[in-house]
Write an enzyme that holds these catalytic residues in place. Structure first.
Site, PDB file in Angstrom:
ATOM      1  N   HIS A   8       0.791  -1.258  -0.053  1.00 43.76           N
ATOM      2  CA  HIS A   8       0.084  -0.026   0.081  1.00 43.76           C
ATOM      3  C   HIS A   8       0.735   1.190  -0.204  1.00 43.76           C
ATOM      4  CE1 HIS A   8      -3.338   2.546   0.951  1.00 43.76           C
ATOM      5  NE2 HIS A   8      -3.905   1.797   0.251  1.00 43.76           N
ATOM      6  N   ASP A  14      -8.209  -5.507  -1.240  1.00 47.22           N
ATOM      7  CA  ASP A  14      -8.698  -6.283  -2.189  1.00 47.22           C
ATOM      8  C   ASP A  14      -8.246  -7.785  -2.209  1.00 47.22           C
ATOM      9  OD1 ASP A  14      -9.381  -4.068  -3.734  1.00 47.22           O
ATOM     10  OD2 ASP A  14      -7.429  -3.481  -4.076  1.00 47.22           O
TER      11      ASP A  14
HETATM   12  C1  LIG Z   1      -0.132  -0.426  -4.054  1.00 48.33           C
HETATM   13  C2  LIG Z   1       1.191  -0.029  -4.570  1.00 48.33           C
HETATM   14  C3  LIG Z   1       0.842   0.235  -6.296  1.00 48.33           C
HETATM   15  C4  LIG Z   1       2.051   0.840  -3.783  1.00 48.33           C
HETATM   16  O1  LIG Z   1       3.024   1.194  -4.751  1.00 48.33           O
HETATM   17  P1  LIG Z   1       4.079   2.364  -4.346  1.00 48.33           P
HETATM   18  O2  LIG Z   1       3.909   3.075  -3.062  1.00 48.33           O
HETATM   19  O3  LIG Z   1       4.644   3.050  -5.512  1.00 48.33           O
HETATM   20  O4  LIG Z   1       5.330   1.137  -3.564  1.00 48.33           O
HETATM   21  P2  LIG Z   1       6.394   0.707  -4.476  1.00 48.33           P
HETATM   22  O5  LIG Z   1       5.877   0.050  -5.909  1.00 48.33           O
HETATM   23  O6  LIG Z   1       7.538   1.692  -4.808  1.00 48.33           O
HETATM   24  O7  LIG Z   1       6.930  -0.638  -3.639  1.00 48.33           O
HETATM   25  C5  LIG Z   1       8.036  -0.688  -2.869  1.00 48.33           C
HETATM   26  C6  LIG Z   1       8.818  -2.172  -3.018  1.00 48.33           C
HETATM   27  O8  LIG Z   1       8.018  -3.141  -2.426  1.00 48.33           O
HETATM   28  C7  LIG Z   1       7.773  -3.822  -3.670  1.00 48.33           C
HETATM   29  N1  LIG Z   1       6.425  -4.480  -3.701  1.00 48.33           N
HETATM   30  C8  LIG Z   1       5.378  -3.459  -3.420  1.00 48.33           C
HETATM   31  N2  LIG Z   1       4.088  -4.028  -3.470  1.00 48.33           N
HETATM   32  C9  LIG Z   1       4.326  -5.271  -4.065  1.00 48.33           C
HETATM   33  C10 LIG Z   1       3.575  -6.446  -4.538  1.00 48.33           C
HETATM   34  N3  LIG Z   1       2.067  -6.524  -4.277  1.00 48.33           N
HETATM   35  N4  LIG Z   1       4.386  -7.459  -4.629  1.00 48.33           N
HETATM   36  C11 LIG Z   1       5.484  -7.578  -4.627  1.00 48.33           C
HETATM   37  N5  LIG Z   1       6.374  -6.671  -4.444  1.00 48.33           N
HETATM   38  C12 LIG Z   1       5.828  -5.429  -3.972  1.00 48.33           C
HETATM   39  C13 LIG Z   1       8.063  -3.022  -4.953  1.00 48.33           C
HETATM   40  O9  LIG Z   1       8.409  -3.836  -5.752  1.00 48.33           O
HETATM   41  C14 LIG Z   1       9.136  -2.278  -4.140  1.00 48.33           C
HETATM   42  O10 LIG Z   1      10.324  -2.980  -4.403  1.00 48.33           O
HETATM   43  P3  LIG Z   1      11.889  -2.316  -4.826  1.00 48.33           P
HETATM   44  O11 LIG Z   1      11.880  -1.157  -4.018  1.00 48.33           O
HETATM   45  O12 LIG Z   1      12.731  -3.447  -4.808  1.00 48.33           O
HETATM   46  O13 LIG Z   1      11.391  -1.837  -6.268  1.00 48.33           O
HETATM   47  C15 LIG Z   1       1.961  -1.563  -4.773  1.00 48.33           C
HETATM   48  O14 LIG Z   1       2.045  -1.931  -3.415  1.00 48.33           O
HETATM   49  C16 LIG Z   1       1.466  -2.399  -5.704  1.00 48.33           C
HETATM   50  O15 LIG Z   1       1.713  -2.410  -6.768  1.00 48.33           O
HETATM   51  N6  LIG Z   1       0.658  -3.283  -5.201  1.00 48.33           N
HETATM   52  C17 LIG Z   1      -0.079  -4.544  -5.813  1.00 48.33           C
HETATM   53  C18 LIG Z   1      -1.159  -3.840  -6.430  1.00 48.33           C
HETATM   54  C19 LIG Z   1      -2.379  -3.624  -5.352  1.00 48.33           C
HETATM   55  O16 LIG Z   1      -2.791  -4.452  -4.738  1.00 48.33           O
HETATM   56  N7  LIG Z   1      -3.048  -2.515  -5.520  1.00 48.33           N
HETATM   57  C20 LIG Z   1      -4.029  -2.163  -4.511  1.00 48.33           C
HETATM   58  C21 LIG Z   1      -3.866  -1.190  -3.642  1.00 48.33           C
HETATM   59  S1  LIG Z   1      -4.881  -0.783  -2.327  1.00 48.33           S
END
Ligand SMILES: CC(C)(COP(=O)(O)OP(=O)(O)OC[C@H]1O[C@@H](n2cnc3c(N)ncnc32)[C@H](O)[C@@H]1OP(=O)(O)O)[C@@H](O)C(=O)NCCC(=O)NCCS
Length: 381
Positions: free
Chosen positions: A260, A311
Site C-alpha cells: 500500500h 483487495d
Molecule cells: C499499492 C502499490 C501500487 C503501492 O506502490 P508504491 O507506493 O509506489 O510502492 P512501490 O511500488 O515503490 O513498492 C516498494 C517496494 O515494494 C515492492 N512491492 C510493493 N508491492 C508489492 C507487491 N504487491 N508484490 C511484490 N512486491 C511489491 C516493490 O516492488 C518495491 O520494491 P523495490 O523497492 O525493490 O523496487 C504497490 O504496493 C502495488 O503495486 N501493489 C499491488 C497492487 C495492489 O494490490 N493495488 C491495490 C492497492 S490498495
C-alpha cells in the site's frame, strides 16, 4: 556501504490539499471516516448510514436514514436511453467500461444543471450503479432485461438479488453490505484525486465520477481485486501456492492485493474482510480458496513484510458470493461513488484549480530547423 536509492515521483508523501472526510494510515494502520473508526462503522453501521455520513457530514437520525433509503429506492430505475446504451455494449467488454459509459450516458440524459443539484445527482448515481451493472450483466449473459422493483431495501441486497435473480442469503447480504462500507472512502487515492482535479475546473459531477471510474480500473488501484482472484485461482493447495509465490517473488513479479502507498503496518480493512471471507467460505463449503489465500498472505509477510490490502480477501469473499471475477472492481464503484461524490462536494466548497508544476528534464533551448534541413536522427521513420 551502498544505500538503496529512495524512490521518487508519484506524489508520494505530498499533501495535496485539505479534507474533512477521511484519515488514512494514522500510525501506519488507521482508517476513519469523518472521525469514526472503520472498525466501528463495519461492525455497527449499514452502508447507507456510511454513505449518508460521507455525503452529508454526520451519521443520520432514524428519520433521516429512512428517507435517504426511500429516496435511493425510488431512484433505482434506469432511463430508457441508458438501458438501450447498455444493451449495445458487447459481452466481451470489461464491466468497468460499462459503468464508465453508463455514468457518462446518465450525465447526458440527466445533466447536473447546477451545483445545487449535487446531492440529488450523487444519490442518483449511488442508486443507479447497481442497476446498471446488473442490467448489463444479465442482458449479455442470459438475455434478461431485469426490472428495478425489489423488496430489498439496501443496496447490498438489491444488487445481489438483481445479479442472481433471487434473494441472497442473510450472510451474503451482510457481507456485501460490510464490503461496501470498507470500500466507500479512502482520502486522496488515485481515483478520488482524479475526481477532485476534474471538479476543480468547475466541471460536472458525472464527468468527475466518469474519470474516477477510469482511474479505478487499473490493476495498481481497484483492478487489484480481480488480479488477486486470478492469482489465487491458479493454485489448488496451500503448498502449491507457496511454491508459486516464491517463484513469482524470485522473478520480481508484483503480487496483486499486497502492499500500500500509505499504510505501513497493516490495512485495517483486511482483518474485517478476511473474517467475512472465512465465514462465507464455510457457508459454501470451500476447502481450497481460503486456505490458499491465507498461505499466500503468510508467505508475503515472511518474505517481503508485505501485508494484504482490502483487495486480497475481497477476492475470495466475492467469489464465495457467486460473483464473476470481472464484476469485482465494478462493485468497488457501487461503493466508492459515495466517497467520490463527497470529495466533489468538498472540493466545490473551497475550490481552487488544481494545477501542479513539473520539473523539466528535456533538451535545453535549441534553434528551430526548417523541415528540409533536418538530419535523420536514426530513431524515427
Ligand atoms: C499499492 C502499490 C501500487 C503501492 O506502490 P508504491 O507506493 O509506489 O510502492 P512501490 O511500488 O515503490 O513498492 C516498494 C517496494 O515494494 C515492492 N512491492 C510493493 N508491492 C508489492 C507487491 N504487491 N508484490 C511484490 N512486491 C511489491 C516493490 O516492488 C518495491 O520494491 P523495490 O523497492 O525493490 O523496487 C504497490 O504496493 C502495488 O503495486 N501493489 C499491488 C497492487 C495492489 O494490490 N493495488 C491495490 C492497492 S490498495
Amino acid at each position: 556501504m551502498t544505500t538503496k536509492k529512495k524512490k521518487t515521483g508519484g506524489l508520494a508523501g505530498v499533501v495535496a490539499g485539505q479534507t474533512a472526510i477521511c484519515t488514512v494510515g494514522t500510525e501506519g494502520k488507521g482508517l476513519d471516516y469523518r472521525g469514526y473508526s472503520i472498525f466501528d462503522l463495519a461492525e455497527h453501521a449499514t452502508f447507507e448510514e456510511v454513505a449518508f455520513l460521507l455525503l452529508y457530514g454526520e451519521l443520520p437520525m432514524i428519520k433521516e436514514l429512512d428517507s435517504f433509503k426511500a429516496r435511493l429506492r425510488s431512484k433505482r430505475a434506469l432511463p430508457e436511453a441508458v438501458a438501450q446504451t447498455l444493451e449495445k455494449i458487447p459481452a466481451t467488454a470489461h464491466p468497468m467500461d460499462v459503468l464508465r459509459t453508463g455514468c457518462s450516458m446518465l450525465g447526458v440524459i440527466e445533466p447536473e444543471n447546477s451545483f445545487d443539484d449535487q446531492l440529488p445527482t450523487a444519490e442518483r448515481l449511488l442508486a443507479t450503479f447497481p442497476s446498471m451493472l446488473a442490467y448489463w450483466h444479465r442482458f449479455v449473459t442470459d438475455g434478461t432485461r431485469i426490472d428495478f422493483e425489489s423488496n430489498e431495501d439496501g443496496i447490498a441486497g438489491y444488487f445481489l438479488e438483481k445479479l442472481h435473480g433471487k434473494a441472497p442469503s442473510d450472510l451474503m447480504r451482510e457481507a456485501m453490505d460490510c464490503s461496501l462500507i470498507l470500500y466507500a472512502e479512502h482520502e486522496f487515492n488515485a481515483s478520488t484525486f482524479t475526481a477532485r482535479v476534474c471538479t476543480a475546473t468547475l466541471s460536472d459531477m458525472h464527468s468527475a465520477i466518469t474519470g474516477a471510474i477510469g482511474t479505478l480500473r487499473g490493476p495498481l488501484h481497484g483492478g487489484a481485486n480481480e488480479a488477486a482472484m486470478e492469482l489465487i485461482e491458479k493454485f489448488s493447495t496451500p503448498d502449491e501456492a507457496e511454491a508459486g509465490i516464491m517463484e513469482m517473488l524470485a522473478n520480481k513479479s508484483l503480487i496483486m492485493g499486497f502492499g500500500h502507498r500509505v499504510y505501513t503496518v497493516s490495512d485495517p480493512r483486511n482483518e474485517v474482510i478476511k473474517g467475512w471471507a472465512k465465514r462465507l467460505g464455510e457457508e459454501v463449503g470451500d476447502t481450497v480458496l481460503y486456505p490458499v489465500s491465507e498461505r499466500i498472505a503468510d508467505v508475503m509477510w515472511r518474505e517481503k513484510k508485505l501485508f494484504p490490502n482490502l483487495d486480497f480477501f475481497s477476492a475470495s469473499a466475492y467469489h464465495f458470493m457467486g460473483i464473476p471475477t470481472a464484476l469485482f472492481t465494478p462493485i468497488f464503484v457501487l461503493s466508492r461513488v459515495s466517497g467520490w461524490a463527497a470529495h466533489v462536494i468538498e472540493q466545490r466548497s473551497n475550490n481552487r484549480l488544481i494545477r501542479p508544476g513539473a520539473e523539466y528534464i528535456g533538451p535545453g533551448s535549441r534553434d528551430f530547423v526548417a523541415i528540409e534541413d533536418r538530419e535523420p536522427d536514426g530513431g524515427m521513420v
